[in-house]
Design a protein around this motif. Structure first.
Motif, PDB file in Angstrom:
ATOM      1  N   MET A 161       0.846  -1.191   0.000  1.00 41.09           N
ATOM      2  CA  MET A 161       0.000   0.000   0.000  1.00 41.09           C
ATOM      3  C   MET A 161       0.883   1.243   0.000  1.00 41.09           C
ATOM      4  SD  MET A 161      -2.918   0.913   2.858  1.00 41.09           S
ATOM      5  CE  MET A 161      -3.971  -0.471   2.404  1.00 41.09           C
ATOM      6  N   HIS A 162       0.441   2.289  -0.672  1.00 36.70           N
ATOM      7  CA  HIS A 162       1.180   3.548  -0.658  1.00 36.70           C
ATOM      8  C   HIS A 162       1.116   4.219   0.716  1.00 36.70           C
ATOM      9  CE1 HIS A 162       0.534   3.769  -5.230  1.00 36.70           C
ATOM     10  NE2 HIS A 162       1.822   3.593  -5.018  1.00 36.70           N
ATOM     11  N   GLY A 163       2.185   4.924   1.059  1.00 31.87           N
ATOM     12  CA  GLY A 163       2.188   5.786   2.232  1.00 31.87           C
ATOM     13  C   GLY A 163       2.408   7.217   1.796  1.00 31.87           C
ATOM     14  N   ASN A 164       2.600   8.103   2.736  1.00 26.63           N
ATOM     15  CA  ASN A 164       2.842   9.495   2.378  1.00 26.63           C
ATOM     16  C   ASN A 164       4.273   9.739   1.917  1.00 26.63           C
ATOM     17  OD1 ASN A 164       3.045   8.992   5.395  1.00 26.63           O
ATOM     18  ND2 ASN A 164       4.184  10.907   5.259  1.00 26.63           N
ATOM     19  N   ARG A 165       5.162   8.776   2.143  1.00 24.71           N
ATOM     20  CA  ARG A 165       6.560   8.921   1.715  1.00 24.71           C
ATOM     21  C   ARG A 165       6.850   8.233   0.386  1.00 24.71           C
ATOM     22  NH1 ARG A 165      10.277  11.990   4.980  1.00 24.71           N
ATOM     23  NH2 ARG A 165       9.341  12.171   7.056  1.00 24.71           N
ATOM     24  N   ASP A 166       6.059   7.233   0.034  1.00 22.21           N
ATOM     25  CA  ASP A 166       6.374   6.438  -1.158  1.00 22.21           C
ATOM     26  C   ASP A 166       5.184   6.332  -2.100  1.00 22.21           C
ATOM     27  OD1 ASP A 166       4.832   4.787   0.425  1.00 22.21           O
ATOM     28  OD2 ASP A 166       6.410   3.317   0.808  1.00 22.21           O
ATOM     29  N   PHE A 167       4.464   7.465  -2.271  1.00 17.89           N
ATOM     30  CA  PHE A 167       3.262   7.456  -3.108  1.00 17.89           C
ATOM     31  C   PHE A 167       3.583   7.317  -4.595  1.00 17.89           C
ATOM     32  CE2 PHE A 167       4.455  11.829  -2.077  1.00 17.89           C
ATOM     33  CZ  PHE A 167       4.595  12.394  -3.333  1.00 17.89           C
ATOM     34  N   LEU A 168       4.878   7.419  -4.976  1.00 22.66           N
ATOM     35  CA  LEU A 168       5.272   7.231  -6.375  1.00 22.66           C
ATOM     36  C   LEU A 168       5.686   5.788  -6.672  1.00 22.66           C
ATOM     37  CD1 LEU A 168       7.291  10.505  -7.151  1.00 22.66           C
ATOM     38  CD2 LEU A 168       4.951   9.937  -7.831  1.00 22.66           C
ATOM     39  N   LEU A 169       5.561   4.926  -5.668  1.00 19.65           N
ATOM     40  CA  LEU A 169       5.861   3.508  -5.884  1.00 19.65           C
ATOM     41  C   LEU A 169       4.884   2.931  -6.898  1.00 19.65           C
ATOM     42  CD1 LEU A 169       7.682   1.183  -4.739  1.00 19.65           C
ATOM     43  CD2 LEU A 169       5.783   0.641  -3.218  1.00 19.65           C
ATOM     44  N   GLY A 170       5.405   2.172  -7.871  1.00 21.25           N
ATOM     45  CA  GLY A 170       4.555   1.655  -8.941  1.00 21.25           C
ATOM     46  C   GLY A 170       4.529   0.141  -9.024  1.00 21.25           C
ATOM     47  N   GLN A 171       3.591  -0.362  -9.799  1.00 18.96           N
ATOM     48  CA  GLN A 171       3.469  -1.798 -10.003  1.00 18.96           C
ATOM     49  C   GLN A 171       4.698  -2.395 -10.699  1.00 18.96           C
ATOM     50  OE1 GLN A 171       0.999  -3.811  -8.720  1.00 18.96           O
ATOM     51  NE2 GLN A 171       2.382  -5.430  -9.427  1.00 18.96           N
ATOM     52  N   PRO A 172       5.367  -1.666 -11.627  1.00 12.84           N
ATOM     53  CA  PRO A 172       6.564  -2.251 -12.256  1.00 12.84           C
ATOM     54  C   PRO A 172       7.628  -2.692 -11.250  1.00 12.84           C
ATOM     55  CG  PRO A 172       5.832  -0.380 -13.538  1.00 12.84           C
ATOM     56  CD  PRO A 172       4.976  -0.409 -12.296  1.00 12.84           C
ATOM     57  N   PHE A 173       7.854  -1.902 -10.181  1.00 13.73           N
ATOM     58  CA  PHE A 173       8.819  -2.319  -9.161  1.00 13.73           C
ATOM     59  C   PHE A 173       8.302  -3.550  -8.423  1.00 13.73           C
ATOM     60  CE2 PHE A 173      10.484  -2.263  -4.800  1.00 13.73           C
ATOM     61  CZ  PHE A 173      11.841  -2.358  -5.064  1.00 13.73           C
ATOM     62  N   CYS A 174       7.023  -3.551  -8.076  1.00 15.66           N
ATOM     63  CA  CYS A 174       6.450  -4.694  -7.364  1.00 15.66           C
ATOM     64  C   CYS A 174       6.488  -5.965  -8.208  1.00 15.66           C
ATOM     65  CB  CYS A 174       5.017  -4.384  -6.938  1.00 15.66           C
ATOM     66  SG  CYS A 174       4.887  -3.081  -5.688  1.00 15.66           S
ATOM     67  N   ASN A 175       6.440  -5.808  -9.527  1.00 17.03           N
ATOM     68  CA  ASN A 175       6.508  -6.970 -10.420  1.00 17.03           C
ATOM     69  C   ASN A 175       7.832  -7.716 -10.297  1.00 17.03           C
ATOM     70  OD1 ASN A 175       3.951  -6.485 -11.433  1.00 17.03           O
ATOM     71  ND2 ASN A 175       4.677  -5.393 -13.248  1.00 17.03           N
ATOM     72  N   LEU A 176       8.866  -7.026  -9.828  1.00 20.66           N
ATOM     73  CA  LEU A 176      10.177  -7.661  -9.695  1.00 20.66           C
ATOM     74  C   LEU A 176      10.145  -8.835  -8.719  1.00 20.66           C
ATOM     75  CD1 LEU A 176      12.540  -4.537  -9.529  1.00 20.66           C
ATOM     76  CD2 LEU A 176      12.182  -6.054 -11.481  1.00 20.66           C
ATOM     77  N   PHE A 177       9.246  -8.777  -7.746  1.00 21.60           N
ATOM     78  CA  PHE A 177       9.164  -9.866  -6.770  1.00 21.60           C
ATOM     79  C   PHE A 177       7.771 -10.490  -6.723  1.00 21.60           C
ATOM     80  CE2 PHE A 177       8.802  -5.721  -4.653  1.00 21.60           C
ATOM     81  CZ  PHE A 177       7.554  -5.807  -4.055  1.00 21.60           C
ATOM     82  N   GLY A 178       6.908 -10.149  -7.669  1.00 23.35           N
ATOM     83  CA  GLY A 178       5.582 -10.753  -7.704  1.00 23.35           C
ATOM     84  C   GLY A 178       4.605 -10.131  -6.731  1.00 23.35           C
ATOM     85  N   GLY A 179       4.875  -8.879  -6.328  1.00 18.52           N
ATOM     86  CA  GLY A 179       3.992  -8.192  -5.400  1.00 18.52           C
ATOM     87  C   GLY A 179       2.855  -7.489  -6.118  1.00 18.52           C
ATOM     88  N   GLU A 180       1.921  -6.972  -5.340  1.00 22.68           N
ATOM     89  CA  GLU A 180       0.757  -6.287  -5.906  1.00 22.68           C
ATOM     90  C   GLU A 180       0.453  -5.029  -5.109  1.00 22.68           C
ATOM     91  OE1 GLU A 180      -4.066  -6.979  -6.525  1.00 22.68           O
ATOM     92  OE2 GLU A 180      -2.769  -8.652  -5.922  1.00 22.68           O
ATOM     93  N   LEU A 181       0.315  -3.906  -5.795  1.00 25.89           N
ATOM     94  CA  LEU A 181      -0.117  -2.678  -5.141  1.00 25.89           C
ATOM     95  C   LEU A 181      -1.606  -2.756  -4.847  1.00 25.89           C
ATOM     96  CD1 LEU A 181       1.645   0.268  -7.040  1.00 25.89           C
ATOM     97  CD2 LEU A 181       1.945  -0.377  -4.640  1.00 25.89           C
ATOM     98  N   ILE A 182      -1.998  -2.359  -3.654  1.00 26.10           N
ATOM     99  CA  ILE A 182      -3.413  -2.352  -3.285  1.00 26.10           C
ATOM    100  C   ILE A 182      -3.826  -0.932  -2.905  1.00 26.10           C
ATOM    101  CG2 ILE A 182      -3.504  -4.755  -2.552  1.00 26.10           C
ATOM    102  CD1 ILE A 182      -3.177  -3.799   0.341  1.00 26.10           C
ATOM    103  N   GLU A 183      -5.090  -0.620  -3.141  1.00 24.22           N
ATOM    104  CA  GLU A 183      -5.626   0.691  -2.812  1.00 24.22           C
ATOM    105  C   GLU A 183      -6.131   0.706  -1.371  1.00 24.22           C
ATOM    106  OE1 GLU A 183      -5.597   3.332  -4.818  1.00 24.22           O
ATOM    107  OE2 GLU A 183      -4.612   2.183  -6.423  1.00 24.22           O
ATOM    108  N   GLU A 184      -6.118   1.895  -0.776  1.00 15.58           N
ATOM    109  CA  GLU A 184      -6.733   2.044   0.539  1.00 15.58           C
ATOM    110  C   GLU A 184      -8.098   2.727   0.403  1.00 15.58           C
ATOM    111  OE1 GLU A 184      -4.582   4.574   3.249  1.00 15.58           O
ATOM    112  OE2 GLU A 184      -4.324   6.141   1.765  1.00 15.58           O
ATOM    113  N   PRO A 185      -9.043   2.401   1.275  1.00 18.56           N
ATOM    114  CA  PRO A 185      -8.977   1.373   2.318  1.00 18.56           C
ATOM    115  C   PRO A 185      -9.110  -0.032   1.732  1.00 18.56           C
ATOM    116  CG  PRO A 185     -11.159   2.311   2.265  1.00 18.56           C
ATOM    117  CD  PRO A 185     -10.349   3.094   1.282  1.00 18.56           C
ATOM    118  N   TYR A 186      -8.516  -0.992   2.417  1.00 19.33           N
ATOM    119  CA  TYR A 186      -8.539  -2.382   1.987  1.00 19.33           C
ATOM    120  C   TYR A 186      -9.297  -3.185   3.041  1.00 19.33           C
ATOM    121  CZ  TYR A 186      -6.759  -6.897   0.308  1.00 19.33           C
ATOM    122  OH  TYR A 186      -6.646  -8.184  -0.182  1.00 19.33           O
ATOM    123  N   ALA A 187     -10.278  -3.944   2.613  1.00 17.12           N
ATOM    124  CA  ALA A 187     -11.098  -4.731   3.539  1.00 17.12           C
ATOM    125  C   ALA A 187     -10.518  -6.131   3.702  1.00 17.12           C
ATOM    126  CB  ALA A 187     -12.538  -4.815   3.043  1.00 17.12           C
TER     127      ALA A 187
END
Length: 284
Positions: free
Chosen positions: A101-127
């Motif tokens: 999930m994005h924070g206030n320090r890393d809001f420019l983090l993208g899915q391409p970086f997460c793809n390097l390890f098979g991660g997934e960006l999720i939106e807030e709020p998350y149930a």
């Protein structure tokens, strides 16, 4: 508060999910990086772990995925992020989802970086359903509504056009912008009352309207709070280096874990699933 080390040594087969926030990793804080790598080693040793949540401010600053992705193979091999990516990739291969999930320090983090390890960006709020309770997960900065200036800034910086504008700036320009923002933030925070930088009660009550519990980071005030007469607010985070002037320092953090009885199925929504906060520590 129980220690995470005690949990994983006495009940490793019961740990189904791990939730962390506000690591603020950077090459300037190698102890925090080593602590995160140690936590990933713990996660890799948990046979029933199905999900790792990172609920924002994973990094102290993130200027865009291209900062790492544009590096040559040799440069990446020497980069401080590479061991982290390798362990996360192994965790994903082991069958553990990695949700970021994005924070206030890393809001420019993208899915391409997460793809390097098979991660997934999720939106807030998350149930997230744990047992028979519905948890609302978010970073936490949106709950600090008494800080009007920050909320205005947040709205601008989370806008897609703003992010497109920043990501199309040369890296040197982005570095200068980030440094200017950091200095202004420090100056502004120094003059703010403590309550302004904490969550607003009304915002918390509103967030809990359709949920049984609230889980967030951001405030660096980890604890279990009674939000209403029958609902709780769990605060993660506060990864910090303690006793740094002593011969052996310690990194301490508060993290969350979802556990099931080891004989139950893998469903997080099974009736015996429980969420708890734990103290994670590492000597450095």
């Amino acid at each position: 508060m129980q220690r995470f080390n005690h949990l994983i040594t006495t009940r490793p087969h019961q740990v189904r999910q791990v939730l962390i926030s506000d690591l603020h990793l950077s090459p300037q804080e190698p102890a925090l990086v080593q602590a995160f790598l140690a936590l990933l080693d713990d996660c890799l040793a948990l046979p029933a772990l199905k999900c790792l949540f990172i609920l924002g401010d994973w990094f102290e600053v993130w200027l865009g995925d291209d900062v790492y992705l544009s590096l040559s193979e040799n440069e990446q091999a020497l980069h401080w992020l590479t061991p982290l990516i390798s362990k996360l990739k192994q965790l994903r291969i082991n069958g553990c989802e990695i949700l970021v999930m994005h924070g206030n320090r890393d809001f420019l983090l993208g899915q391409p970086f997460c793809n390097l390890f098979g991660g997934e960006l999720i939106e807030e709020p998350y149930a997230l359903t744990i047992g028979q309770q519905r948890y609302r997960l978010e970073h936490g900065d949106a709950l600090c509504t008494d800080d009007k200036k920050y909320q205005f800034f947040r709205k601008i910086m989370r806008h897609r056009l703003t992010q497109w504008y920043l990501l199309n700036k040369p890296l040197e320009k982005r570095l200068a912008i980030a440094e200017n923002m950091r200095q202004k933030s420090q100056q502004n925070n120094a003059n703010k009352a403590a309550y302004i930088m904490d969550v607003n009660d009304e915002a918390v009550h509103q967030a809990l309207t359709a949920s049984d519990a609230l889980l967030h980071g951001h405030t660096h005030r980890p604890n279990i709070h009674q939000a209403t007469s029958d609902k709780k607010r769990y605060v993660l985070g506060d990864w910090r280096l303690l006793d740094e002037n002593k011969r052996q320092s310690k990194v301490s953090a508060v993290i969350g874990a979802v556990t099931n009885d080891e004989h139950s199925n893998d469903s997080f929504s099974s009736n015996d699933a429980e969420f708890e906060l734990f103290e994670f520590t590492m000597l450095v």
